[in-house]
Scaffold this motif. Sequence first.
Motif, PDB file in Angstrom:
ATOM      1  N   GLU A   1      -5.444   7.423  -2.293  1.00 10.64           N
ATOM      2  CA  GLU A   1      -5.341   8.764  -2.888  1.00 10.64           C
ATOM      3  C   GLU A   1      -5.200   9.832  -1.807  1.00 10.64           C
ATOM      4  O   GLU A   1      -5.872   9.760  -0.778  1.00 10.64           O
TER       5      GLU A   1
ATOM      6  N   TRP B   1       0.763  -2.126  -6.556  1.00  8.09           N
ATOM      7  CA  TRP B   1       0.647  -1.257  -5.377  1.00  8.09           C
ATOM      8  C   TRP B   1      -0.782  -0.728  -5.284  1.00  8.09           C
ATOM      9  O   TRP B   1      -1.374  -0.311  -6.275  1.00  8.09           O
ATOM     10  N   LYS B   2      -1.324  -0.779  -4.081  1.00  5.60           N
ATOM     11  CA  LYS B   2      -2.659  -0.216  -3.841  1.00  5.60           C
ATOM     12  C   LYS B   2      -2.447   1.208  -3.346  1.00  5.60           C
ATOM     13  O   LYS B   2      -1.772   1.424  -2.335  1.00  5.60           O
ATOM     14  N   VAL B   3      -2.998   2.151  -4.082  1.00  3.18           N
ATOM     15  CA  VAL B   3      -2.734   3.559  -3.773  1.00  3.18           C
ATOM     16  C   VAL B   3      -3.901   4.165  -3.001  1.00  3.18           C
ATOM     17  O   VAL B   3      -5.048   4.088  -3.434  1.00  3.18           O
TER      18      VAL B   3
ATOM     19  N   VAL C   1       0.854  -1.191   0.000  1.00  5.88           N
ATOM     20  CA  VAL C   1       0.000   0.000   0.000  1.00  5.88           C
ATOM     21  C   VAL C   1       0.886   1.237   0.000  1.00  5.88           C
ATOM     22  O   VAL C   1       1.905   1.282   0.704  1.00  5.88           O
TER      23      VAL C   1
ATOM     24  N   LYS D   1       0.659   1.290  -9.773  1.00  9.13           N
ATOM     25  CA  LYS D   1      -0.613   0.545  -9.675  1.00  9.13           C
ATOM     26  C   LYS D   1      -0.524  -0.725 -10.517  1.00  9.13           C
ATOM     27  O   LYS D   1      -0.971  -1.790 -10.095  1.00  9.13           O
ATOM     28  N   THR D   2       0.074  -0.605 -11.707  1.00  7.22           N
ATOM     29  CA  THR D   2       0.184  -1.801 -12.561  1.00  7.22           C
ATOM     30  C   THR D   2       1.146  -2.822 -11.953  1.00  7.22           C
ATOM     31  O   THR D   2       1.105  -3.999 -12.290  1.00  7.22           O
TER      32      THR D   2
ATOM     33  N   ILE E   1       2.580   7.070 -10.612  1.00  5.63           N
ATOM     34  CA  ILE E   1       1.547   6.459  -9.761  1.00  5.63           C
ATOM     35  C   ILE E   1       0.769   5.405 -10.559  1.00  5.63           C
ATOM     36  O   ILE E   1       0.487   4.311 -10.062  1.00  5.63           O
ATOM     37  N   GLU E   2       0.453   5.740 -11.812  1.00  5.43           N
ATOM     38  CA  GLU E   2      -0.232   4.750 -12.660  1.00  5.43           C
ATOM     39  C   GLU E   2       0.639   3.501 -12.822  1.00  5.43           C
ATOM     40  O   GLU E   2       0.166   2.379 -12.782  1.00  5.43           O
ATOM     41  N   LYS E   3       1.938   3.731 -12.968  1.00  3.19           N
ATOM     42  CA  LYS E   3       2.878   2.621 -13.166  1.00  3.19           C
ATOM     43  C   LYS E   3       2.903   1.704 -11.937  1.00  3.19           C
ATOM     44  O   LYS E   3       2.827   0.476 -12.059  1.00  3.19           O
TER      45      LYS E   3
END
Length: 389
Positions: free
Chosen positions: A145, A141-143, A114, A137-138, A133-135
């Motif tokens: 916000e 990683w659970k973001v 996380v 997530k792929t 951040i998009e990267k």
Amino acid sequence: MNILLGVSSGIAIYKAVDLASKIRKEGWNLKVIMTENATKLISPVVFSSVGNCEVYTDTYEIEKGWIIHTEVSKWADIFVIAPATANTIAKIAHGFADNLLTTTALAFNKENKVIVPTMNTRMYENEITTENIEKIKTLGWKVIEPEAGHLACGDVGKGRYPENEKIIEFLKIISEDKPLSGKKVLVTAGPTREAIDPVRYISNHSSGKMGYAIAKMAKRLGAEVCLITGPTCLQYPYYVDSIVYVESAKEMFDVVLENYNKCDILIMCAAVADYAPIESAKEKLKKTHERLIIELSKTPDILDYVGHNKKDNQIVVGFAAETQNVIENGYEKLIRKNADVIVANDAKIAMGSDNNQVYLIFKDKATVVLEGSKEEVAKELLKRICSLL
Ligand code: CTP
């Protein structure tokens, strides 16, 4: 549960000290990794004392013959990085391993990782940070916000560190089994208010705590949750999918009607007013009469309606707030309102309290006692309901 808290050098780092404290209060085991820059803002001693835990800062530190990054990444069930700076996020997104935190991030191969990005809004909105951040997530990683608001630098915008309670709730959600996955749950909660005039109303002592606990637990157990709530003083439960605020019984009835068809489980926990003034005065009533008679009429009975209109695969759960003959009155309500389960309790004990003792009454008259905090009771209640699906 073993939590590894990674701390980088965002100015919100002081809030991460409280996160360490809250993690300990949950009874979870904690270890902390700080970047070198983070130690310039807060001493590792603070995290070590507040979290009552080991704090690691140096990749090359010899600890009990351990290689720290491989050992702590094996030890942790959840790795949470809070606050995560743009720099740390960028490094993780591109596989850099130039300090103990990023090296451990590379070595951590479990599902529950996380990250809590926290930074100035212009840095957060910079294209490269968005891309990073998009990267991540792929990469699994659970973001969580960041929130919008006033930032330390004086700017206003997105980038604020979220409430620690929200982070803790997120950790609970990801670590719980999901028996309600794919199910839609509708919960009503709190009291209703029936207007007498623009400044006065009829209501009751319901705090909403039980209904909110059910909504929160249903989310933790994997359901998509819609909470329809009357007025309460409570913080709305985090991560519940939709929350609709209503005031009167009629408004609650209308919102339930709009939503109940698409739900698998309906839990009518609200303390709906049974009667409402036939007419609500347009202006404030003046004290001109010695006696004032307000005529009331029955409100729609929401549980009764959904109980008699439910589909075969829907489970309807009602509550019975009683002050005497709790089980007998509860069962009578189950039959009269055609519910599948009634949760009966002593209204004098339950209202406003953090704890509850309830009788779960089923159609075949089987009765189970549940006791504990409202959250514990909610979780057990939902697990029992799962077995009816
Ligand atoms: N309920 C409802 N709509 C109403 C009144 C009650 O949906 N207008 C629901 C409550 O949410 C609860 C159940 O009915 O799930 C029982 O509520 P309770 O107040 O215990 O019972 P009442 O039906 O109001 O009966 P009484 O007050 O006579 O005990």
